[in-house]
Design an enzyme around this catalytic site. Structure first.
Site, PDB file in Angstrom:
ATOM      1  N   LYS A   1      -0.123  93.262  14.470  1.00 14.39           N
ATOM      2  CA  LYS A   1       0.969  92.319  14.695  1.00 14.39           C
ATOM      3  C   LYS A   1       2.011  92.884  15.373  1.00 14.39           C
ATOM      4  O   LYS A   1       2.972  93.393  14.872  1.00 14.39           O
ATOM      5  CB  LYS A   1       1.356  91.960  12.994  1.00 14.39           C
ATOM      6  CG  LYS A   1       2.081  90.630  12.836  1.00 14.39           C
ATOM      7  CD  LYS A   1       1.960  90.283  11.476  1.00 14.39           C
ATOM      8  CE  LYS A   1       3.139  89.296  10.911  1.00 14.39           C
ATOM      9  NZ  LYS A   1       2.962  88.088  11.826  1.00 14.39           N
TER      10      LYS A   1
HETATM   11  C1  LIG Z   1      -1.189  84.806  14.346  1.00 13.96           C
HETATM   12  C2  LIG Z   1      -1.237  84.595  12.994  1.00 13.96           C
HETATM   13  N1  LIG Z   1      -2.381  84.368  12.574  1.00 13.96           N
HETATM   14  C3  LIG Z   1      -2.347  84.377  11.149  1.00 13.96           C
HETATM   15  C4  LIG Z   1      -1.327  84.851  10.323  1.00 13.96           C
HETATM   16  C5  LIG Z   1      -1.566  84.786   9.052  1.00 13.96           C
HETATM   17  O1  LIG Z   1      -1.467  86.256   8.326  1.00 13.96           O
HETATM   18  P1  LIG Z   1      -0.948  86.477   6.777  1.00 13.96           P
HETATM   19  O2  LIG Z   1      -1.824  85.594   5.986  1.00 13.96           O
HETATM   20  O3  LIG Z   1      -1.412  87.784   6.730  1.00 13.96           O
HETATM   21  O4  LIG Z   1       0.472  86.131   6.716  1.00 13.96           O
HETATM   22  C6  LIG Z   1       0.008  85.077  10.895  1.00 13.96           C
HETATM   23  C7  LIG Z   1       1.067  85.339   9.993  1.00 13.96           C
HETATM   24  O5  LIG Z   1       1.152  86.580   9.897  1.00 13.96           O
HETATM   25  C8  LIG Z   1       0.030  85.081  12.252  1.00 13.96           C
HETATM   26  O6  LIG Z   1       1.166  85.338  12.945  1.00 13.96           O
END
Ligand SMILES: Cc1ncc(COP(=O)(O)O)c(C=O)c1O
Length: 320
Positions: free
Chosen positions: A157
């Site tokens: 991330k």
């Molecule tokens: C590109 C992307 N995909 C999926 C998610 C979902 O991830 P999470 O459930 O850990 O928030 C996020 C959010 O953080 C994201 O930015």
């Protein structure tokens, strides 16, 4: 954005308006930062952070993938976050920790630039709106391809990686939709600009697997577990674009959006054009878990408590 009193910045609590960086901050120029999006919920036991350690572990892993060593341990960040929420007097909030290459060294080799860490908290309603959560959102398959591991690290991330999501989001909003669905380099469904995606057909739930270059969403994992606990079959497999149009139901998961039904994709109504039964069942169960109403998933919540003398008890790490 609703401002709060304090932000945690490199180990200190500073006033919101004083939490500033230099214009030559490395991460500002080259995207060399990693971050998390986390939510704290008001529960009957007090404010509680959903899967806090899982998020902080992912932050640490994202940092490692970009050769950044965090100057704080996961436990230090956890305790700092608790104190920040309490000092700001919040019962529920969004939490944004970020670690980035700071000021002091320009050029593409970031290894000499310092690693700085900040945590901000603020009240933030549902990212895709209350109406979207209730009635479903409209999505568009993006002309932008989801980043792949040929050029970046989809499982990290990282700040710079989000230019991909930003382009897709802008395109979808300008075209009159709520959200973008990105395909991977093979043309198969990956995920949305900030959420993972699930389909339901004939009662079977499917979601793209890691090989589609998705972010390993913490809410995705949670909803998979809840669905399986409820007796549904959940398959992590390739999902084609046409399956989106043929699905009985489609829904999204993510920290900011929580669990949101999709009622329309590329102007095709999904199923009956309104949230379906499986989505509703999972949405209810998931919201119960987030808000501490479900005994079964209480271990996912990190109760916000004032630092005790001699340190805090470390909760069990959530499995799955
Ligand atoms: C590109 C992307 N995909 C999926 C998610 C979902 O991830 P999470 O459930 O850990 O928030 C996020 C959010 O953080 C994201 O930015």
């Amino acid at each position: 954005m609703i401002e709060t009193d304090l932000i945690w910045h490199n180990g200190e609590f500073v006033a919101w308006e004083d939490a500033k960086v230099h214009v030559l901050t490395h991460g500002l120029h080259y995207g060399t930062g990693v971050f998390e999006g986390i939510r704290c919920y008001e529960t009957a036991r007090g404010p509680a952070i959903f899967r806090h350690l899982d998020h902080l572990d992912r932050l640490e892993r994202s940092a490692k993938l970009y050769y950044m060593e965090l100057p704080y341990t996961v436990e230090q960040l956890r305790v700092a976050t608790h104190e920040l929420i309490l000092r700001n007097g919040l019962n529920s909030c969004y939490i944004r920790p970020i670690a980035y290459r700071g000021y002091g060294h320009m050029g593409l080799n970031p290894l000499e630039a310092p690693v700085e860490v900040s945590i901000a908290v603020w009240p933030w309603g549902n990212y895709l709106g209350d109406e979207g959560t209730r009635d479903g959102i409209r999505a568009k398959v993006s002309s932008w391809e989801r980043i792949s591991s040929r050029s970046l690290i989809p499982q990290a991330k990282a700040s710079g990686q989000y230019l991909n999501s930003v382009l897709a989001k802008i395109e979808s909003v300008k075209a009159g939709y709520d959200e973008a669905i990105l395909l991977d380099e093979r043309g198969l469904v990956a995920e949305c600009s900030g959420e993972n995606l699930f389909t339901v057909r004939d009662g079977v739930i499917a979601t793209p697997s890691q090989s589609a270059g998705i972010l390993d969403g913490i809410n995705r994992r949670s909803v998979i577990q809840i669905a399986r606990d409820l007796g549904y079959t959940v398959l992590e497999r390739d999902v084609t674009r046409s399956e989106l149009y043929l699905a009985d139901e489609v829904f999204l998961t993510g920290t900011a959006a929580e669990l949101v039904p999709v009622r329309e994709i590329d102007d095709h109504g999904v199923g009956a054009g309104e949230p379906g039964e499986v989505t509703r069942v999972l949405q209810r169960a998931f919201l119960d878990a987030l808000n501490g109403r479900s005994e079964r998933y209480l271990e996912w919540l990190d109760l916000v408590v004032a630092p005790a003398v001699g340190g805090q008890a470390v909760p069990e790490r959530a499995s799955a």
